[in-house]
Write a protein that holds these residues in place. Structure first.
Motif, PDB file in Angstrom:
ATOM      1  N   GLY B  30     -21.739  88.782  29.357  1.00 18.56           N
ATOM      2  CA  GLY B  30     -22.824  88.767  28.379  1.00 18.56           C
ATOM      3  C   GLY B  30     -24.139  89.260  28.926  1.00 18.56           C
ATOM      4  O   GLY B  30     -24.186  90.147  29.786  1.00 18.56           O
ATOM      5  N   ALA B  31     -25.192  88.628  28.419  1.00 17.20           N
ATOM      6  CA  ALA B  31     -26.547  89.108  28.732  1.00 17.20           C
ATOM      7  C   ALA B  31     -26.867  89.024  30.222  1.00 17.20           C
ATOM      8  O   ALA B  31     -27.561  89.886  30.764  1.00 17.20           O
ATOM      9  CB  ALA B  31     -27.560  88.308  27.925  1.00 17.20           C
ATOM     10  N   THR B  32     -26.374  87.977  30.895  1.00 12.80           N
ATOM     11  CA  THR B  32     -26.652  87.830  32.329  1.00 12.80           C
ATOM     12  C   THR B  32     -26.093  89.008  33.109  1.00 12.80           C
ATOM     13  O   THR B  32     -26.769  89.585  33.967  1.00 12.80           O
ATOM     14  CB  THR B  32     -26.030  86.520  32.868  1.00 12.80           C
ATOM     15  OG1 THR B  32     -26.447  85.457  32.045  1.00 12.80           O
ATOM     16  CG2 THR B  32     -26.437  86.272  34.301  1.00 12.80           C
ATOM     17  N   ARG B  33     -24.844  89.378  32.789  1.00 15.96           N
ATOM     18  CA  ARG B  33     -24.219  90.514  33.481  1.00 15.96           C
ATOM     19  C   ARG B  33     -25.004  91.798  33.235  1.00 15.96           C
ATOM     20  O   ARG B  33     -25.205  92.593  34.141  1.00 15.96           O
ATOM     21  CB  ARG B  33     -22.767  90.676  33.022  1.00 15.96           C
ATOM     22  CG  ARG B  33     -22.062  91.819  33.730  1.00 15.96           C
ATOM     23  CD  ARG B  33     -20.637  91.969  33.286  1.00 15.96           C
ATOM     24  NE  ARG B  33     -19.787  90.896  33.804  1.00 15.96           N
ATOM     25  CZ  ARG B  33     -18.484  90.788  33.546  1.00 15.96           C
ATOM     26  NH1 ARG B  33     -17.907  91.672  32.772  1.00 15.96           N
ATOM     27  NH2 ARG B  33     -17.783  89.808  34.057  1.00 15.96           N
ATOM     28  N   MET B  34     -25.446  91.975  32.006  1.00 16.76           N
ATOM     29  CA  MET B  34     -26.222  93.184  31.685  1.00 16.76           C
ATOM     30  C   MET B  34     -27.553  93.198  32.454  1.00 16.76           C
ATOM     31  O   MET B  34     -27.953  94.224  32.981  1.00 16.76           O
ATOM     32  CB  MET B  34     -26.514  93.241  30.178  1.00 16.76           C
ATOM     33  CG  MET B  34     -25.324  93.605  29.348  1.00 16.76           C
ATOM     34  SD  MET B  34     -25.847  93.900  27.650  1.00 16.76           S
ATOM     35  CE  MET B  34     -24.304  93.788  26.801  1.00 16.76           C
ATOM     36  N   GLY B  35     -28.189  92.019  32.474  1.00 15.66           N
ATOM     37  CA  GLY B  35     -29.464  91.921  33.202  1.00 15.66           C
ATOM     38  C   GLY B  35     -29.287  92.227  34.678  1.00 15.66           C
ATOM     39  O   GLY B  35     -30.106  92.940  35.282  1.00 15.66           O
ATOM     40  N   ILE B  36     -28.206  91.710  35.253  1.00 19.15           N
ATOM     41  CA  ILE B  36     -27.930  91.959  36.673  1.00 19.15           C
ATOM     42  C   ILE B  36     -27.675  93.453  36.908  1.00 19.15           C
ATOM     43  O   ILE B  36     -28.177  94.030  37.873  1.00 19.15           O
ATOM     44  CB  ILE B  36     -26.734  91.110  37.150  1.00 19.15           C
ATOM     45  CG1 ILE B  36     -27.166  89.640  37.241  1.00 19.15           C
ATOM     46  CG2 ILE B  36     -26.206  91.601  38.496  1.00 19.15           C
ATOM     47  CD1 ILE B  36     -26.031  88.675  37.479  1.00 19.15           C
ATOM     48  N   ALA B  37     -26.906  94.062  35.997  1.00 17.65           N
ATOM     49  CA  ALA B  37     -26.615  95.499  36.146  1.00 17.65           C
ATOM     50  C   ALA B  37     -27.910  96.319  36.136  1.00 17.65           C
ATOM     51  O   ALA B  37     -28.084  97.230  36.961  1.00 17.65           O
ATOM     52  CB  ALA B  37     -25.686  95.951  35.020  1.00 17.65           C
ATOM     53  N   VAL B  38     -28.804  95.986  35.232  1.00 16.81           N
ATOM     54  CA  VAL B  38     -30.081  96.717  35.153  1.00 16.81           C
ATOM     55  C   VAL B  38     -30.877  96.508  36.445  1.00 16.81           C
ATOM     56  O   VAL B  38     -31.431  97.456  37.019  1.00 16.81           O
ATOM     57  CB  VAL B  38     -30.907  96.260  33.921  1.00 16.81           C
ATOM     58  CG1 VAL B  38     -32.308  96.855  33.957  1.00 16.81           C
ATOM     59  CG2 VAL B  38     -30.186  96.655  32.634  1.00 16.81           C
ATOM     60  N   LEU B  39     -30.895  95.249  36.920  1.00 18.19           N
ATOM     61  CA  LEU B  39     -31.631  94.941  38.152  1.00 18.19           C
ATOM     62  C   LEU B  39     -31.043  95.699  39.351  1.00 18.19           C
ATOM     63  O   LEU B  39     -31.784  96.222  40.202  1.00 18.19           O
ATOM     64  CB  LEU B  39     -31.563  93.426  38.398  1.00 18.19           C
ATOM     65  CG  LEU B  39     -32.685  92.800  39.209  1.00 18.19           C
ATOM     66  CD1 LEU B  39     -34.056  93.195  38.693  1.00 18.19           C
ATOM     67  CD2 LEU B  39     -32.537  91.274  39.212  1.00 18.19           C
ATOM     68  N   VAL B  40     -29.721  95.775  39.395  1.00 19.83           N
ATOM     69  CA  VAL B  40     -29.048  96.499  40.479  1.00 19.83           C
ATOM     70  C   VAL B  40     -29.433  97.984  40.460  1.00 19.83           C
ATOM     71  O   VAL B  40     -29.704  98.584  41.511  1.00 19.83           O
ATOM     72  CB  VAL B  40     -27.510  96.322  40.365  1.00 19.83           C
ATOM     73  CG1 VAL B  40     -26.760  97.343  41.207  1.00 19.83           C
ATOM     74  CG2 VAL B  40     -27.106  94.914  40.773  1.00 19.83           C
ATOM     75  N   LEU B  41     -29.497  98.551  39.266  1.00 15.19           N
ATOM     76  CA  LEU B  41     -29.883  99.971  39.148  1.00 15.19           C
ATOM     77  C   LEU B  41     -31.342 100.174  39.560  1.00 15.19           C
ATOM     78  O   LEU B  41     -31.670 101.145  40.245  1.00 15.19           O
ATOM     79  CB  LEU B  41     -29.654 100.465  37.716  1.00 15.19           C
ATOM     80  CG  LEU B  41     -28.192 100.644  37.299  1.00 15.19           C
ATOM     81  CD1 LEU B  41     -28.083 100.932  35.808  1.00 15.19           C
ATOM     82  CD2 LEU B  41     -27.537 101.771  38.097  1.00 15.19           C
TER      83      LEU B  41
END
Lengths: 198, 89
Positions: B30-41
């Motif tokens: 969900g949103a946490t995974r998406m947020g982490i992906a954006v942060l990683v990028l």
């Protein structure tokens, strides 16, 4: 002609002789920058295309990505970043005429480059043992394409580092090390997109 | 660039790499995974900027630092946009 006018005229001539404008502000060899920008554009396009593959089928992409060895990828990040430091320290040493020290740092950078390739070879061998190849899925097509192309650049970088260890003018060393940093730079963008982004 | 500044840049790159790895150990859909992906990028973009500025020497030129910042920012923005098209798996 007044002194001031003569001074301004000389300044204009000097600027015209330079003739590179902002291009002259790029450190090192200009042609290496042309190569670096070209390579960055190619890798950027490939990585964005890989993300587009993910957008087409996120579930399959995630399943394939889960088969990658993240630990190996993270290890290779540390190896390559440290190799970049060794290469930068080689240039720093050479610029203050410490040629033997510069060669030692270059050797360190090269050895770490070889470690990077060895870890990559282990990864590829493991994938092959599982029957995973270029045609297994769109994800793995891009995985082999992007990481293989990057590994080829590491090999080219190793050759350049070897050459400038022999022909060790400051300019030669700066140019080869700039290429090595480009390889490093590509990896820090490649690793999260290929291995981490879920 | 002085050896000390180069070692500092290396330290920052390692710290950012470890932070990235630590972030991806959190696996929530969900949103946490998406947020982490954006942060990683975004962290990848920061690491790339350090290499450009410190190791490739662009810090000496205001113009080229800006130019590469814009190009890098554009790349990360497009990557994030395509990521959201995929709706995070």
């Amino acid at each position: 002609m007044s002194d001031r006018t003569r001074h301004e005229a000389r300044s204009t001539v000097a600027a015209d002789d330079d003739g590179w404008g902002v291009l002259g502000e790029l450190p090192g060899d200009f042609m290496m920058w042309v190569l670096i920008v070209s390579e960055l554009l190619v890798f950027s396009a490939a990585l964005l295309a890989m993300l587009a593959v993910r957008a087409g089928d996120p579930v399959r992409f995630a399943a394939d990505q889960a088969m990658l060895d993240r630990t190996a990828g993270a290890l290779n990040t540390i190896v390559l970043v440290t190799s970049g430091l060794c290469a930068a320290l080689a240039v720093e040493a050479r610029s203050r005429e410490a040629r033997a020290t510069a060669r030692r740092w270059l050797a360190g950078a090269g050895l770490l480059g070889i470690v990077f390739l060895a870890v990559k070879a282990v990864e590829y061998t493991h994938k092959a043992s599982l029957g995973i190849g270029v045609e297994t899925s769109p994800f793995f097509t891009f995985y082999y394409l992007v990481t293989g192309f990057h590994a080829a650049h590491v090999v080219a970088g190793l050759v350049l580092l070897g050459l400038v260890a022999v022909f060790d003018s400051v300019r030669n060393m700066e140019t080869a090390v700039a290429f090595w940093h480009m390889v490093d730079l590509v990896w820090v963008l490649l690793f999260p997109i290929v291995y981490l982004v879920r | 660039m002085a050896a000390r500044a180069l070692v500092q840049a290396w330290g920052m790159l390692l710290a950012l790499s470890f932070s990235t790895t630590a972030l991806t150990l959190v696996d929530r859909p969900g949103a946490t995974r998406m947020g982490i992906a954006v942060l990683v990028l975004v962290l990848a973009g920061v690491k790339a900027r350090i290499i450009l500025a410190r190791y490739l020497g662009l810090a000496a030129s205001h113009f080229w630092t800006r130019a590469f910042d814009v190009a890098l920012g554009l790349f990360i923005a497009i990557a994030v946009a395509i990521y959201f098209i995929g709706k995070g798996g």
